[in-house]
Design a protein around this motif. Structure first.
Motif, short mmCIF file in Angstrom:
data_model
loop_
_atom_site.label_atom_id
_atom_site.label_comp_id
_atom_site.label_asym_id
_atom_site.label_seq_id
_atom_site.Cartn_x
_atom_site.Cartn_y
_atom_site.Cartn_z
N LEU A 157 42.39 24.61 -69.01
CA LEU A 157 41.84 23.26 -69.55
C LEU A 157 41.50 23.03 -70.86
O LEU A 157 41.82 21.91 -71.52
CB LEU A 157 40.32 23.22 -68.66
CG LEU A 157 40.47 22.87 -67.09
CD1 LEU A 157 38.95 22.68 -66.66
CD2 LEU A 157 41.49 21.62 -66.87
N VAL A 158 41.30 24.33 -71.75
CA VAL A 158 41.05 24.22 -72.98
C VAL A 158 42.36 23.68 -73.75
O VAL A 158 42.41 23.07 -74.67
CB VAL A 158 40.30 25.20 -73.61
CG1 VAL A 158 40.25 25.39 -74.99
CG2 VAL A 158 39.16 25.74 -73.12
N GLN A 159 43.46 24.33 -73.31
CA GLN A 159 44.72 24.22 -73.67
C GLN A 159 45.18 23.06 -73.57
O GLN A 159 45.70 22.31 -74.45
CB GLN A 159 45.74 25.53 -73.11
CG GLN A 159 45.57 26.74 -73.78
CD GLN A 159 46.39 27.59 -73.09
OE1 GLN A 159 47.31 27.52 -72.24
NE2 GLN A 159 46.32 28.94 -73.53
N GLU A 160 45.00 22.52 -72.17
CA GLU A 160 45.43 21.22 -71.84
C GLU A 160 44.68 20.17 -72.69
O GLU A 160 45.22 18.90 -73.03
CB GLU A 160 45.17 20.91 -70.41
CG GLU A 160 46.10 21.83 -69.59
CD GLU A 160 45.77 21.57 -68.00
OE1 GLU A 160 45.11 20.52 -67.47
OE2 GLU A 160 46.05 22.44 -67.24
N THR A 161 43.52 20.32 -73.13
CA THR A 161 42.60 19.42 -74.00
C THR A 161 43.31 19.29 -75.30
O THR A 161 43.47 18.23 -75.76
CB THR A 161 41.15 19.91 -73.80
OG1 THR A 161 40.57 19.97 -72.48
CG2 THR A 161 40.30 18.97 -74.52
#
Length: 193
Positions: free
Chosen positions: A41-45
């Motif tokens: 999720l951090v990467q996608e953010t």
């Protein structure tokens, strides 16, 4: 032109990992309790923010803007889990509410009145242990119930927003939140002394 002369924040994507990755990871972990998914999720953010950096108006800080993005990514995870929920899942049926409530009093039966969970709430180790038990109890809830509970009580989302995001009716929301609380209370009383 810099942010001081315009009164607006400027983006610095090259510093996002250093400045915001740990914060965003902790934000995601407290909501989904899955290390790999939180990292994803951090990467996608960060990817979504890079794709939409032209839409950043500078009215908030980078961290606030990135947190808003990850918040919606977490809601997508909740929605996916909620959509996978069926009436016949591995969690079984909720306990019979008549076991806990006295319809004549419109309240808890005396033998099921909530008991205090802790005598020393200021002890950090005690709080850490309680949070561990609470997380285990949350994980036992059906995914939809857990999603609704976390959005309402961890993220302080408005009921209308939760209903819209998870595509549930208001009356369904209140039934879910009630059942989640009853189940959490029962689980905490069994597992926390």
């Amino acid at each position: 032109m810099n942010s001081a002369s315009t009164g607006k924040e400027l983006l610095a994507p090259e510093k996002w990992v250093e400045l915001h990755a740990d914060y965003l990871y902790k934000y995601a972990m407290t909501r989904i309790n899955d290390e790999d998914a939180a990292r994803d999720l951090v990467q996608e953010t960060f990817l979504a923010a890079l794709e939409k950096k032209e839409k950043f108006r500078g009215d908030s800080t980078e961290r606030t803007w990135l947190t808003a993005i990850i918040k919606y990514k977490v809601i997508d995870v909740y929605r996916t889990k909620a959509n996978a929920f069926t009436s016949k899942d591995e969690y079984g049926t909720p306990p019979d509410e008549a076991e806990f409530f006295d319809p004549d009093l419109n309240n808890w039966k005396k033998e099921h009145w909530p008991a205090p969970f802790a005598d020393n709430v200021h002890d950090p180790l005690h709080n850490k242990e309680f949070m561990s038990v609470l997380q285990k109890c949350l994980n036992k809830l059906p995914p939809l119930w857990m999603s609704v509970f976390k959005l309402k009580h961890m993220d302080d989302e408005k009921t209308d927003s939760i209903c819209e995001d998870l595509r549930i009716s208001t009356s369904n929301f209140w039934v879910i939140i009630h059942r989640a609380k009853v189940n959490l209370r029962s689980c905490l009383q069994k597992n926390w002394n």
